[in-house]
Design an enzyme around this catalytic site. Structure first.
Site, short mmCIF file in Angstrom:
data_model
loop_
_atom_site.label_atom_id
_atom_site.label_comp_id
_atom_site.label_asym_id
_atom_site.label_seq_id
_atom_site.Cartn_x
_atom_site.Cartn_y
_atom_site.Cartn_z
N HIS A 23 -12.61 5.45 -6.15
CA HIS A 23 -13.35 4.41 -6.86
C HIS A 23 -14.49 3.92 -5.97
CE1 HIS A 23 -11.45 1.28 -4.49
NE2 HIS A 23 -10.24 1.67 -4.87
N CYS A 27 1.35 -0.61 1.72
CA CYS A 27 0.65 -0.58 3.02
C CYS A 27 1.37 0.32 4.00
CB CYS A 27 0.60 -1.93 3.70
SG CYS A 27 -0.05 -3.28 2.79
N LYS A 44 -10.74 -8.15 -4.45
CA LYS A 44 -11.05 -6.82 -3.93
C LYS A 44 -10.84 -5.79 -5.04
CE LYS A 44 -9.47 -3.31 -0.77
NZ LYS A 44 -8.28 -2.62 -0.33
N CYS A 92 6.13 -3.45 3.12
CA CYS A 92 5.34 -3.19 1.90
C CYS A 92 5.08 -1.70 1.85
CB CYS A 92 4.01 -3.95 1.92
SG CYS A 92 2.91 -3.37 0.59
N HIS A 150 -14.06 3.64 -2.11
CA HIS A 150 -14.06 4.90 -1.34
C HIS A 150 -15.47 5.49 -1.30
CE1 HIS A 150 -10.04 4.73 -3.52
NE2 HIS A 150 -9.78 4.40 -2.28
N LYS A 198 -6.74 -0.48 -6.85
CA LYS A 198 -5.82 -0.07 -7.89
C LYS A 198 -4.79 -1.18 -8.11
CE LYS A 198 -2.51 3.27 -7.59
NZ LYS A 198 -1.79 4.50 -7.89
N HIS A 240 -1.35 -6.81 -0.85
CA HIS A 240 -1.17 -6.40 -2.25
C HIS A 240 -0.60 -7.50 -3.15
CE1 HIS A 240 -1.42 -2.55 -0.13
NE2 HIS A 240 -2.03 -2.17 -1.23
N CYS A 249 3.52 -9.28 -0.04
CA CYS A 249 2.62 -8.59 0.89
C CYS A 249 1.28 -9.32 0.90
CB CYS A 249 2.45 -7.14 0.43
SG CYS A 249 1.00 -6.38 1.16
N1 MSP Z 1 -5.20 6.29 4.04
C1 MSP Z 1 -5.62 5.03 4.55
C2 MSP Z 1 -6.63 5.20 5.65
C3 MSP Z 1 -6.19 6.07 6.79
S1 MSP Z 1 -7.45 6.29 7.95
C4 MSP Z 1 -6.73 6.98 9.24
C5 MSP Z 1 -6.24 4.21 3.43
N2 MSP Z 1 -6.68 4.87 2.36
S2 MSP Z 1 -7.34 4.22 1.06
O1 MSP Z 1 -7.46 5.30 0.11
O2 MSP Z 1 -6.62 3.07 0.65
O3 MSP Z 1 -8.79 3.85 1.46
C6 MSP Z 1 -9.06 2.64 2.05
C7 MSP Z 1 -10.53 2.57 2.35
O4 MSP Z 1 -11.29 2.68 1.13
C8 MSP Z 1 -10.95 1.23 2.91
O5 MSP Z 1 -10.75 1.12 4.28
C9 MSP Z 1 -12.40 1.23 2.54
O6 MSP Z 1 -13.06 2.09 3.41
C10 MSP Z 1 -12.39 1.82 1.15
N3 MSP Z 1 -12.18 0.78 0.13
C11 MSP Z 1 -11.17 0.73 -0.79
N4 MSP Z 1 -11.38 -0.37 -1.58
C12 MSP Z 1 -12.49 -1.02 -1.19
C13 MSP Z 1 -13.28 -2.05 -1.76
N5 MSP Z 1 -12.93 -2.74 -2.81
N6 MSP Z 1 -14.48 -2.28 -1.19
C14 MSP Z 1 -14.99 -1.52 -0.17
N7 MSP Z 1 -14.27 -0.54 0.37
C15 MSP Z 1 -12.91 -0.45 0.09
O7 MSP Z 1 -6.31 2.99 3.59
#
Ligand code: MSP
Length: 673
Positions: A18, A129, A300, A126, A21, A303, A147, A144
């Protein structure tokens, strides 16, 4: 030559990508592209985090193996990163053997430093996380903090990492290298966390089949964060003997190593990861850069908040570069920002359609008219725009080096504004007929085209597909390979100017907001927590009525093509064989609280065995005799050791499955079409 190793977090595969990412990856891509354009040696890594309880559960819920879930989501990531022109050099998956080798090696080194021990681990956990929290962090409601969902009490024998040993070393590190955590507010946060005392960290999980076995400890699986963080070195070849990339970008003092992350995962990157590396005797990252969050309705985007933004509908209409531009211009890097279609459209209209698009079209049209379809015959090295262009180029570089993308873009836009001002003041359209007018007009227009060219060169890292098109419109068919091209004087004289094409057609905001449910605040796509990645594929999203915007103007050929691409034809649909079956037997799968084993008569003689994640919503006994709809030609998959030869269809309401069945009884095996 300066060296940059830039990484994104590796993304979990229990969700489709989304805006969050996309944003992090766009940031890392922009940095990588910028650094390449400065002539620096660059390596850009992204990838996926595939192990752990969460992924295992998500796969189970969908009736597939974790690796199948991972494969599906990874292919979506590949498609999406192609679409956004991401220029990563590698894509690592933690399920790959090369990654496992790196994890085993780091564990060997930490172990050699005597930093592991076994102990009973209990606390509030959690699973989203994959983290234990203290009583203080979860409060009386035991929720959590990330979340806002209930944590669960967990107690098991685990391996522990002696994190407490590294408290002082980490504090010293932050003091000596404040650039280690950026922005500064995040450094303060991390420092306060470490100062409050570090407890040893549990780094294995018992009875978790989907993960890397902890070397030397049968029954224990490597904790996903130790597993995942190691991707940053395993992708470079760490743990596999000769590793030239590892030597070039990690095991060397002359490379800058930047982890771009969201602030949600700061602690893992700025505390645990350096501690693991210190223990293993490995070099540390130079900077962990934690950006803020995209918010929707002040929450934020995620999901679990249920407010996911997948901007496919904007991208189909305006192209990925417009979104890339918007994200980097709108968000002050490091702070949170609100995502809304209105904000996107306002920026698009003001900055791209008006400032950039109109300037290009005005100066190109004037020049074509005055000089027979060409850039002016004469350049100019003495005019007020030169000083501004120099200042802007220097400011742009400074801001890019400081990761202040919005300010770097604002600097470029200052030059655009000056250019327009200059054009209006000089009124070249009036001077053509004056004595010696052609020469004066040539110089004025050349200056305007040149200043616009410089702005556009600065846009190359931000808009990798559109900036070259703008350059071509300005008479520079081949984009430069270096930012040195921001120096004044690069525009060719007497070069062919192609017929102007509309670069950024204006959007009628009111019509868009009215006609696009997503813009009006409704969900742009199905976004249920438990959406089944194989059913709600992105194609489905792209064609779902709520996601389909009515274009405000005639769609461009590219947009029309994209829409057709997203549709499937009837032939493709019929490749999925849907049949009605009658449930003959239903029972819980032992040790699973979600799965039910079904035997379903599909009119094939012997009943089929299917496994469905519906035990929380249905008592198995109540299913016997019911008719259900089954995907009959799905590859078999094993769930908790039980083979499923098809999939039962259910609507998913707030994560709860609601089984589909025909309006009246039909013979088993009847096709659904
Ligand atoms: N798998 C772990 C990261 C491991 S790194 C060794 C993880 N994955 S995640 O799919 O949840 O991705 C998290 C990352 O996605 C956040 O750190 C950020 O970079 C990005 N984002 C997810 N939601 C976000 C927002 N709403 N806004 C901006 N970026 C955020 O955590």
């Amino acid at each position: 030559m300066s060296k940059l190793y830039v990484t994104t977090p590796i993304y979990y595969v229990n969700d489709l990508p989304h805006i969050g990412h996309i944003y992090t990856t766009v940031v890392a891509d922009t940095l990588a592209r910028y650094h390449r354009l400065t002539g620096g040696d660059t390596y850009f890594l992204t990838g996926t985090d595939e192990h752990g309880q969460n992924i295992q559960r998500a796969a189970e819920e969908q009736g597939i193996e974790p690796i199948q879930l991972a494969d599906r989501v990874v292919s979506r990531y590949h498609e999406l990163w192609d679409e956004y022109a991401m220029s990563h050099d590698d894509f690592i998956r933690t399920s790959e053997p090369r990654h496992r080798a790196g994890v085993e090696e780091i564990i060997r080194r930490i172990d050699a430093n005597d930093d592991f021990y076994t102990d009973r681990h209990q606390g509030w956990y959690c699973s989203a996380c994959e983290t234990f929290y203290t009583e203080k962090e979860i409060g009386d409601a035991k929720l959590c903090p990330v979340h806002e969902r209930p944590t669960e009490w967990k107690s098991e024998e685990n391996l522990f990492f002696r994190l407490s040993r590294y408290q002082q070393a980490l504090l010293d590190l932050y003091a000596e290298h404040p650039e280690m955590v950026r922005p500064e507010s995040r450094l303060n946060e991390v420092r306060a966390f470490v100062e409050s005392g570090l407890r040893d960290l549990s780094v294995s999980r018992a009875n978790l089949p989907w993960g890397i076995p902890f070397p030397g400890h049968p029954g224990q699986t490597v904790y996903v964060w130790l597993d995942a963080l190691t991707n940053y070195v395993s992708a470079l070849g760490f743990g596999r003997g000769e590793a030239p990339l590892y030597e070039r970008f990690w095991d060397t003092a002359d490379a800058t190593r930047v982890h771009v992350i969201g602030k949600d995962i700061l602690r893992f990157h700025a505390v645990y990861w350096p501690a693991f590396l210190l223990s293993a005797g490995l070099p540390l990252p130079t900077t962990v850069w934690a950006h803020g969050w995209w918010l929707r309705d002040a929450k934020k985007v995620s999901k679990s908040s249920g407010n996911v933004v997948r901007p496919d509908y904007l991208v189909r209409r305006f192209g990925p570069d417009a979104l890339r531009y918007f994200m980097l211009r709108e968000m002050v890097f490091g702070q949170d920002a609100q995502f809304s279609d209105e904000a996107f459209i306002d920026r698009y209209n003001a900055d791209l359609a008006n400032d950039l698009g109109n300037t290009v079209s005005r100066v190109v049209t004037l020049s074509r008219r005055a000089f027979d379809g060409m850039t002016p015959p004469e350049s100019c090295d003495d005019n007020p725009l030169i000083a501004v262009a120099r200042e802007v180029a220097a400011e742009y570089r400074r801001e890019m080096e400081a990761y202040a993308f919005n300010r770097a873009l604002a600097a470029l836009w200052r030059l655009l504004a000056e250019t327009n001002q200059y054009l209006v003041e000089r009124e070249p359209w009036k001077r053509m007929k004056e004595d010696g007018g052609a020469r004066a007009v040539a110089r004025v227009l050349w200056n305007c085209l040149e200043a616009t060219r410089i702005v556009t060169v600065g846009l190359l890292p931000f808009m990798p597909r559109t900036a070259p098109r703008v350059l071509a419109a300005l008479g520079v068919p081949k984009p430069p390979a270096s930012l040195d091209a921001m120096a004044w004087g690069g525009l060719p004289t007497g070069a062919l100017l192609p017929d102007p094409e509309p670069l950024f057609p204006r959007i009628d905001k009111d019509a868009w907001v009215e006609e696009t449910p997503a813009a009006a605040g409704a969900a742009p796509s199905p976004q249920d927590d438990n959406e089944r990645i194989e059913i709600v594929s992105d194609e489905t999203r792209a064609t779902a009525p709520s996601a389909e915007p009515k274009p405000a103007a005639e769609p461009t050929p590219a947009a029309a093509e994209a829409t057709t691409e997203a549709m499937i034809d009837i032939e493709q649909f019929f490749r999925t064989r849907l049949k009605v079956g009658t449930v003959k037997l239903a029972e819980r799968v032992p040790k699973s609280n979600k799965l039910v084993r079904l035997e379903v008569d599909l009119g094939e003689g012997a009943p089929r065995q299917l496994v469905a994640g519906i035990a929380k919503a249905y008592e198995p006994e109540s299913l016997v005799g019911r008719q259900v709809v089954v995907v009959a030609n799905l590859q078999p998959a094993k769930l908790m050791g039980v083979e499923s030869r098809g999939m039962v269809l259910a609507a998913s309401e707030d994560g709860q499955p609601v089984l589909l069945h025909p309006d009246r009884q039909v013979p088993p095996g009847t096709e659904v079409r």
